[in-house]
Design a protein around this motif. Sequence first.
Motif, PDB file in Angstrom:
ATOM      1  N   CYS A  22      41.277  39.836  35.596  1.00 49.33           N
ATOM      2  CA  CYS A  22      40.301  40.772  36.118  1.00 49.33           C
ATOM      3  C   CYS A  22      40.599  42.213  36.412  1.00 49.33           C
ATOM      4  N   CYS A  25      38.910  42.320  40.470  1.00 53.55           N
ATOM      5  CA  CYS A  25      39.508  41.589  41.643  1.00 53.55           C
ATOM      6  C   CYS A  25      40.850  41.196  41.684  1.00 53.55           C
ATOM      7  N   CYS A  56      35.482  37.858  34.198  1.00 52.02           N
ATOM      8  CA  CYS A  56      36.131  36.939  35.212  1.00 52.02           C
ATOM      9  C   CYS A  56      35.586  35.558  35.500  1.00 52.02           C
ATOM     10  N   ILE A  58      35.871  34.267  38.279  1.00 52.21           N
ATOM     11  CA  ILE A  58      35.106  33.897  39.735  1.00 52.21           C
ATOM     12  C   ILE A  58      33.866  34.229  39.825  1.00 52.21           C
ATOM     13  N   CYS A  61      32.223  37.450  41.052  1.00 50.76           N
ATOM     14  CA  CYS A  61      32.938  38.640  40.391  1.00 50.76           C
ATOM     15  C   CYS A  61      32.183  38.895  39.242  1.00 50.76           C
ATOM     16  N   GLY A  63      33.597  40.224  36.665  1.00 51.35           N
ATOM     17  CA  GLY A  63      34.343  41.574  36.262  1.00 51.35           C
ATOM     18  C   GLY A  63      34.872  41.692  34.733  1.00 51.35           C
TER      19      GLY A  63
HETATM   20 ZN   LIG Z   1      37.234  38.856  39.203  1.00 52.17          ZN
END
Ligand SMILES: [Zn+2]
Length: 83
Positions: A22, A25, A56, A58, A61, A63
């Motif tokens: 990512c 993060c 990402c 997560i 996130c 991202g």
């Molecule tokens: Zn991330």
Amino acid sequence: MSWKSDLHLSDLESGTRIEVTCRICGASRYAIADKLMANERFAQSRLDEVERDLRCSIRHCGGRVRIALGHNHKNEAYGGGLA
Ligand SMILES: [Zn+2]
């Protein structure tokens, strides 16, 4: 342009691991090329397209990511700065 725009997922050997990191993060995980190709969305994709479309993992996130291949492939020092 980079090696990512020259390579299709289908060019990779079975079982090739793709490191997905990512940009936001820094979380990293491995994706297996075969598993990505099993997804219709990526079956015909070049690696730059995979990189653009993956997010990402997560949940909060989401991202953008960068991808890198393991030892068998040319691997740019790319982006930098992320742990
Ligand atoms: Zn991330």
